[in-house]
Scaffold this active site. Structure first.
Site, PDB file in Angstrom:
ATOM      1  CB  CYS A  61      81.330 -24.339  62.209  1.00 35.00           C
ATOM      2  SG  CYS A  61      81.705 -22.004  61.392  1.00 35.00           S
TER       3      CYS A  61
ATOM      4  CG  HIS B  19      82.922 -24.523  65.264  1.00 34.89           C
ATOM      5  ND1 HIS B  19      84.216 -24.174  64.520  1.00 34.89           N
ATOM      6  CD2 HIS B  19      82.508 -23.272  65.398  1.00 34.89           C
ATOM      7  CE1 HIS B  19      84.136 -23.044  64.429  1.00 34.89           C
ATOM      8  NE2 HIS B  19      82.688 -22.464  64.315  1.00 34.89           N
TER       9      HIS B  19
ATOM     10  CG  ASN C 245      84.123 -19.566  62.974  1.00 34.70           C
ATOM     11  OD1 ASN C 245      84.964 -20.499  62.345  1.00 34.70           O
ATOM     12  ND2 ASN C 245      82.467 -19.249  63.482  1.00 34.70           N
TER      13      ASN C 245
HETATM   14  N1  COA Z   1      81.650  -3.897  68.734  1.00 33.66           N
HETATM   15  C1  COA Z   1      80.869  -3.365  68.689  1.00 33.66           C
HETATM   16  N2  COA Z   1      79.476  -3.008  69.453  1.00 33.66           N
HETATM   17  C2  COA Z   1      79.225  -4.029  68.663  1.00 33.66           C
HETATM   18  C3  COA Z   1      80.137  -5.166  67.769  1.00 33.66           C
HETATM   19  C4  COA Z   1      81.067  -5.268  67.564  1.00 33.66           C
HETATM   20  N3  COA Z   1      81.603  -5.656  66.638  1.00 33.66           N
HETATM   21  N4  COA Z   1      78.984  -5.586  67.388  1.00 33.66           N
HETATM   22  C5  COA Z   1      77.526  -5.408  67.615  1.00 33.66           C
HETATM   23  N5  COA Z   1      77.857  -4.703  68.385  1.00 33.66           N
HETATM   24  C6  COA Z   1      76.777  -4.064  69.267  1.00 33.66           C
HETATM   25  C7  COA Z   1      75.032  -4.313  69.187  1.00 33.66           C
HETATM   26  O1  COA Z   1      75.472  -3.823  67.896  1.00 33.66           O
HETATM   27  C8  COA Z   1      74.477  -4.014  70.081  1.00 33.66           C
HETATM   28  O2  COA Z   1      74.028  -2.463  69.921  1.00 33.66           O
HETATM   29  P1  COA Z   1      72.744  -1.720  70.306  1.00 33.66           P
HETATM   30  O3  COA Z   1      72.365  -2.746  71.986  1.00 33.66           O
HETATM   31  O4  COA Z   1      73.304  -0.615  70.962  1.00 33.66           O
HETATM   32  O5  COA Z   1      71.800  -2.543  69.784  1.00 33.66           O
HETATM   33  C9  COA Z   1      75.392  -4.883  71.509  1.00 33.66           C
HETATM   34  O6  COA Z   1      76.664  -4.692  70.277  1.00 33.66           O
HETATM   35  C10 COA Z   1      74.903  -6.227  71.285  1.00 33.66           C
HETATM   36  O7  COA Z   1      75.074  -6.614  70.120  1.00 33.66           O
HETATM   37  P2  COA Z   1      74.691  -8.289  70.393  1.00 33.66           P
HETATM   38  O8  COA Z   1      73.890  -8.886  69.020  1.00 33.66           O
HETATM   39  O9  COA Z   1      73.896  -8.706  71.422  1.00 33.66           O
HETATM   40  O10 COA Z   1      75.860  -8.621  71.275  1.00 33.66           O
HETATM   41  P3  COA Z   1      76.544 -10.190  71.257  1.00 33.66           P
HETATM   42  O11 COA Z   1      76.536 -10.220  73.223  1.00 33.66           O
HETATM   43  O12 COA Z   1      75.351 -11.541  70.873  1.00 33.66           O
HETATM   44  O13 COA Z   1      77.563 -10.346  71.394  1.00 33.66           O
HETATM   45  C11 COA Z   1      78.516 -11.762  68.902  1.00 33.66           C
HETATM   46  C12 COA Z   1      77.247 -10.735  69.237  1.00 33.66           C
HETATM   47  C13 COA Z   1      78.025 -12.178  67.309  1.00 33.66           C
HETATM   48  C14 COA Z   1      79.702 -11.629  69.363  1.00 33.66           C
HETATM   49  C15 COA Z   1      77.680 -13.168  69.655  1.00 33.66           C
HETATM   50  O14 COA Z   1      76.940 -13.715  69.464  1.00 33.66           O
HETATM   51  C16 COA Z   1      78.155 -15.006  69.171  1.00 33.66           C
HETATM   52  O15 COA Z   1      78.875 -14.686  68.963  1.00 33.66           O
HETATM   53  N6  COA Z   1      77.285 -15.613  68.918  1.00 33.66           N
HETATM   54  C17 COA Z   1      77.686 -16.778  68.176  1.00 33.66           C
HETATM   55  C18 COA Z   1      77.817 -16.669  66.346  1.00 33.66           C
HETATM   56  C19 COA Z   1      78.468 -17.980  66.007  1.00 33.66           C
HETATM   57  O16 COA Z   1      79.539 -17.636  66.689  1.00 33.66           O
HETATM   58  N7  COA Z   1      78.819 -17.871  64.799  1.00 33.66           N
HETATM   59  C20 COA Z   1      79.202 -18.565  64.154  1.00 33.66           C
HETATM   60  C21 COA Z   1      79.127 -20.342  64.378  1.00 33.66           C
HETATM   61  S1  COA Z   1      80.002 -21.170  63.377  1.00 33.66           S
END
Ligand code: COA
EC number: 2.3.1.180
Length: 335
Positions: free
Chosen positions: A119, A261, A291
């Site tokens: 990215c 990004h 993304n």
């Molecule tokens: N739908 C519903 N629930 C979901 C889910 C989805 N698509 N994905 C994860 N969950 C759940 C998890 O299982 C977790 O449940 P639990 O508490 O019962 O275990 C809960 O939601 C929280 O998960 P978590 O991973 O802490 O969520 P988050 O707030 O960190 O959001 C992302 C997840 C991926 C959206 C976030 O971490 C993110 O955007 N990270 C950056 C990723 C990124 O940008 N990558 C590319 C970089 S170039």
């Protein structure tokens, strides 16, 4: 390279273009596949839908269409292009897709190659191409960011599949003699944290003949530790941008647009808050496209240029970040 011309000192931006596939995958449709909901995805990421390649939409095709649009805006004779750099992690051909784009364009004079930095790829490619122009050998370059991550997403993994989409964007840049519209830049890599986001090879052992094995070439789907990537982005991106602004003697008040990004709206908001750049100055289109990896920065900028939001001489602070882990920043004057 035909003889160096040391009078060239910088670059200017002459054109932009972009392309996205027609097929739209909404949050509602994803929730038919994995246990998620529009509300969850929208509130955690800001994404509503993304574009998914279907037959005929590969990185070569998407990159070609974005490049052609940038060349048309620049009003260049295609035969005058010296260099094509394609940032992609998902080439149509592992040996490189830039040469196919060169051939489709008919840019017979241009040398063309791929660059992989996930990215951060577009920013790294823009900086790389600008160095060739500044050294004085080449005059005109096309920088493309194009990715087709939909082919490498695990569509059963709700923690990652909601984020990604496909698309391409491109800039036409030209060597200049009296000024440099790539005002400053910085790039960073931390391979120690690379394990947080990978698209790793999956080599199954097979044998050629008795006692001589080989490893077949294939890839596992994207593996991501979302929380760690999130923490990395909201920590490192403001630091690299603040340092760059300070080094180039700019204040954040002087920035017309913050172009990050497009990974997650919460990351955009958090970086904007840290830099004290108001929301109206932060470009965002991830609601529509998610993304798109190397494509996000030229895609969102092309949209803003074509809508007359970004104008000649606007100051743009931009940052790319992602797998590697890698991140970078550039301070640009558009035009
Ligand atoms: N739908 C519903 N629930 C979901 C889910 C989805 N698509 N994905 C994860 N969950 C759940 C998890 O299982 C977790 O449940 P639990 O508490 O019962 O275990 C809960 O939601 C929280 O998960 P978590 O991973 O802490 O969520 P988050 O707030 O960190 O959001 C992302 C997840 C991926 C959206 C976030 O971490 C993110 O955007 N990270 C950056 C990723 C990124 O940008 N990558 C590319 C970089 S170039």
């Amino acid at each position: 390279m035909e003889g160096l011309n040391f009078k060239q000192i910088g670059i200017s931006f002459k054109g932009s273009g972009s392309y996205v596939p027609d097929q739209i995958l909404t949050n509602q449709k994803i929730s038919q596949k994995v246990d998620t909901s529009n509300e969850w995805i929208k509130s955690r990421t800001g994404i509503s839908e993304r574009r998914i390649s279907s037959l005929g939409d590969n990185v070569t095709e998407m990159g070609y269409k974005a490049a052609l649009a940038a060349i048309e805006m620049a009003n260049w004779d295609i035969k005058t292009i010296d260099l094509i750099v394609l940032a992609t992690s998902t080439p149509h051909d592992l040996f490189g897709s830039a040469p196919s784009i060169q051939a489709k364009l008919g840019a017979s004079k241009a040398v063309a190659f791929d660059l992989t930095a996930a990215c951060s790829g577009f920013l790294f490619a823009l900086i790389t191409a600008s160095q060739f122009l500044k050294v004085g050998g080449y005059k005109r370059a096309i920088v493309i960011g194009a990715d087709q991550l939909s082919s490498f997403v695990d569509w059963n993994d709700r923690r990652s599949c909601i984020l990604f989409g496909d698309g391409a964007g491109a800039f036409a840049i030209e060597a200049t003699y009296e000024f440099d519209n790539l005002i400053g830049f910085d790039m960073r890599t931390d391979g120690e944290r690379g394990c947080f986001l990978n698209l790793p090879s999956k080599n199954n052992k097979d044998s050629i003949i008795d006692n001589i094995d080989f490893l077949s070439g294939a890839f596992s789907p994207i593996q991501m530790n979302g929380q760690e990537v999130y923490k990395f982005a909201v920590r490192e991106v403001p630091i690299i941008l603040e340092k760059l602004l300070k080094k180039m003697k700019y204040t954040s008040d002087e920035v017309d647009w913050l172009v990050l990004h497009q990974a997650n709206q919460r990351i955009l908001d958090s970086v904007g808050d840290r830099l004290k750049i108001p929301k109206e100055k932060i470009l965002s289109n991830l609601e529509k496209y998610g993304n798109t990896s190397a494509a996000t920065i030229p895609l969102v900028m092309d949209e803003a240029i074509k809508n007359n939001r970004i104008k000649q001489n606007d100051i743009i602070a931009t940052s790319g970040f992602g797998a590697g882990l890698s991140w970078g920043a550039a301070l640009i004057k558009w035009g």
